[in-house]
Design a protein around this motif. Structure first.
Motif, PDB file in Angstrom:
ATOM      1  N   ALA A 102       0.264  -5.282   1.460  1.00 35.16           N
ATOM      2  CA  ALA A 102       0.675  -3.884   1.619  1.00 35.16           C
ATOM      3  C   ALA A 102       1.922  -3.776   2.487  1.00 35.16           C
ATOM      4  O   ALA A 102       2.853  -3.013   2.177  1.00 35.16           O
ATOM      5  N   VAL A 110       1.125   1.791   8.117  1.00 32.49           N
ATOM      6  CA  VAL A 110       0.699   1.086   6.900  1.00 32.49           C
ATOM      7  C   VAL A 110      -0.620   0.353   7.143  1.00 32.49           C
ATOM      8  O   VAL A 110      -1.550   0.417   6.328  1.00 32.49           O
ATOM      9  N   LEU A 127      -3.461   2.819   7.353  1.00 29.10           N
ATOM     10  CA  LEU A 127      -3.755   3.389   6.042  1.00 29.10           C
ATOM     11  C   LEU A 127      -4.547   2.416   5.179  1.00 29.10           C
ATOM     12  O   LEU A 127      -5.517   2.798   4.509  1.00 29.10           O
ATOM     13  N   VAL A 128      -4.163   1.144   5.201  1.00 31.78           N
ATOM     14  CA  VAL A 128      -4.860   0.134   4.398  1.00 31.78           C
ATOM     15  C   VAL A 128      -6.298  -0.023   4.873  1.00 31.78           C
ATOM     16  O   VAL A 128      -7.236  -0.088   4.059  1.00 31.78           O
ATOM     17  N   PHE A 146      -8.333   2.946   3.740  1.00 32.65           N
ATOM     18  CA  PHE A 146      -8.612   2.922   2.303  1.00 32.65           C
ATOM     19  C   PHE A 146      -9.686   1.894   1.960  1.00 32.65           C
ATOM     20  O   PHE A 146     -10.575   2.168   1.139  1.00 32.65           O
ATOM     21  N   LEU A 172      -6.015   8.938   0.309  1.00 30.79           N
ATOM     22  CA  LEU A 172      -5.608   7.613   0.777  1.00 30.79           C
ATOM     23  C   LEU A 172      -5.034   6.778  -0.363  1.00 30.79           C
ATOM     24  O   LEU A 172      -4.080   6.012  -0.172  1.00 30.79           O
ATOM     25  N   TYR A 173      -5.603   6.924  -1.542  1.00 26.80           N
ATOM     26  CA  TYR A 173      -5.154   6.177  -2.720  1.00 26.80           C
ATOM     27  C   TYR A 173      -3.687   6.488  -3.039  1.00 26.80           C
ATOM     28  O   TYR A 173      -2.865   5.577  -3.190  1.00 26.80           O
ATOM     29  N   LEU A 207      -1.266   5.470  -0.173  1.00 36.86           N
ATOM     30  CA  LEU A 207      -0.983   4.037  -0.209  1.00 36.86           C
ATOM     31  C   LEU A 207       0.046   3.709  -1.285  1.00 36.86           C
ATOM     32  O   LEU A 207       0.959   2.901  -1.071  1.00 36.86           O
ATOM     33  N   THR A 266       3.892   2.227  -0.311  1.00 38.22           N
ATOM     34  CA  THR A 266       4.156   0.837  -0.706  1.00 38.22           C
ATOM     35  C   THR A 266       4.938   0.747  -2.008  1.00 38.22           C
ATOM     36  O   THR A 266       5.520  -0.307  -2.305  1.00 38.22           O
TER      37      THR A 266
END
Length: 486
Positions: A285, A392, A395-396, A399, A461-462, A465, A469
């Protein structure tokens, strides 16, 4: 091809509208419509197109250009002239001058100047003397440049590619943000529909219990307090049902407006229970975020512009010189064919120099301001890059946990609904209290809303992301769009 599919999808939805008097949309369908026709997506496309044509214009500055210039002048006047003996006299002029020039120009980016090749012809008609003459310039080669000055061509060659890359990545990011905003509107409608469904169910149950309680109260098996509590519950559920219906209307209006649907149609949000469950590696990511995020290009653009400002400030304070050189052939004659015979050489060189002797530190001050702004920009960019990476990673991690949270919320919702059914039957059998029944209703409603909320968080979140990215981890491919589509 994508727009044909969207058109078919919209046609199917429209047919569904005619048949059922409502437009039933899944999240994927709503996102597809939003990307195709929402005002935000349309505005993003036009913004990208403007950036694209700016990019085309920038590239054209480094290609040869061909131009034709013409000039005509009719002069019928009395003008003062100086005679050979030094005295002045008035002369009547009645003449027509026509000229045309064809020029090929090429900018030289490393030097900041331009080289040109031209050919031209002039014709002068003196009507008073009934004479005509021609002047030809079969070929002229020239070069012009500002010496020691700011080289705009060189800096544009550094800045504009970064600006265009940032615009393209911003467009892709905007499409994903449009999808995230669609999810917000979609789940707002889904939540409102869930509240209305629960309100209708609760009202029906409260109405049944209230009617049942009347009979029990008449035979003295329940107290007046319990009877009044059930009547209050009945009235409360009536009010809740009206409020829920109003929330659904408002949510439909907002989603319809966001999707760019002008028809006044009813809409139903259809929630699927299946989720695209996958794990996103943090390292991957981060790699794709550094590679595809428009924020990274924006940081680079800001630093380049600050460095350009420093170079411009330095160039404006010192020695300035303009160089112009021209060599070629020329000839004049009274007949056109003779104007091109035995042409003579011509050369022209000019050099203008400007040296600021005393500026009381103005030039130095401008340079120092530009340098300070550059250092400030570098500091802000370093902090922004650190925050970007932390964002980032956060967030990952969120998720990767969210699918489990959705599964737990779904299971909780199912169990709460089952408990409410049991509590309802037990109360009818006289084996449970009204307090326990009310608690089961509240748990059922809150758990259903929590499930929809967790679904909403998952899709937020999907798409967040994907936007940060520029990569589709579900399909293991970068997110892209062809310029032909745009």
């Amino acid at each position: 091809m994508r727009y044909i599919i969207l058109f078919i999808l919209y046609s199917i939805c429209t047919g569904q509208l005619i048949a059922q008097d409502s437009l039933r949309l899944t999240l994927d369908e709503a996102v597809a419509l939003a990307r195709a026709q929402s005002p935000q997506a349309v505005a993003a496309r036009h913004q990208y197109r403007a950036a694209y044509w700016n990019w085309r214009t920038f590239k054209a500055n480094y290609l040869p250009s061909l131009s034709f210039n013409s000039y005509s002048s009719l002069n019928r006047s009395i003008s003062p002239v100086t005679l050979p003996d030094g005295s002045d006299s008035f002369l009547h002029r009645n003449q027509l001058l026509n000229e045309g020039t064809l020029t090929i120009n090429q900018n030289i980016a490393p030097l900041g100047g331009s080289i040109f090749l031209e050919t031209g012809l002039q014709r002068l008609d003196l009507f008073t003397d009934k004479r005509r003459s021609f002047k030809s310039t079969p070929v002229v080669l020239g070069y012009s440049q500002n010496l020691f000055g700011y080289n705009r061509l060189k800096w544009d060659k550094k800045i504009e590619p970064t600006r265009y890359a940032q615009a393209k990545k911003s467009y892709l990011e905007t499409l994903e943000l449009v999808a995230a905003m669609t999810a917000n509107k979609f789940f707002a409608l889904a939540t409102a529909q869930s509240k209305l469904q629960s309100a209708n169910y609760n009202y029906a149950a409260a109405d049944t219990l209230f009617r049942y309680a009347k009979g029990r109260y008449d035979i003295g098996t329940i107290t007046e307090n319990e009877m009044l509590q059930l009547e209050i519950n009945h009235l409360t559920e009536q009010s809740n049902r009206l409020n829920a219906a109003m929330e659904v209307d408002n949510a439909i209006q907002e989603l319809r407006s966001f999707l760019g649907i002008r028809d006044n149609v009813e809409m139903v949000a259809v929630i699927g229970n299946e989720l695209p469950v996958f794990i996103v590696p943090v390292a991957e990511a981060l790699h794709f975020a550094w590679q595809n995020s428009p924020d990274i290009e924006w940081y680079a653009l800001q630093q380049l512009q600050s460095e350009s400002s420093v170079a411009q400030a330095k160039a404006s304070r010192g020695l300035k010189a303009d160089l112009y050189m021209q060599v070629g052939l020329t000839q004049t004659a009274t007949a056109l064919n003779n104007a091109y015979r035995s042409p003579m050489d011509q050369q022209l060189v000019s050099l203008g120099i400007r040296i600021p002797l005393v500026d009381w530190g103005v030039g130095k001050g401008r340079v120092e301001v530009a340098r300070s702004n550059l250092e400030k920009t570098k500091t802000e960019i370093a902090q922004a890059r650190t925050d970007f990476e932390a964002n980032v990673i956060k967030l990952v991690k969120q998720f990767n946990l969210q699918a489990n949270k959705v599964a737990i919320a779904q299971k909780t919702s199912v169990r709460a609904a089952r408990r409410n059914e049991v509590a309802y039957r037990l109360y009818l059998l006289g084996k449970s209290t009204l307090l326990d029944l009310n608690a089961s209703i509240a748990e059922k409603d809150s758990s259903q809303r929590a499930y929809i909320s967790e679904m909403h968080n998952y899709w937020n979140l999907y798409y967040a992301l994907r936007s940060i990215t520029g990569y589709d981890f579900q399909m293991n491919s970068p997110i892209s769009v062809s310029e032909q589509e745009l």
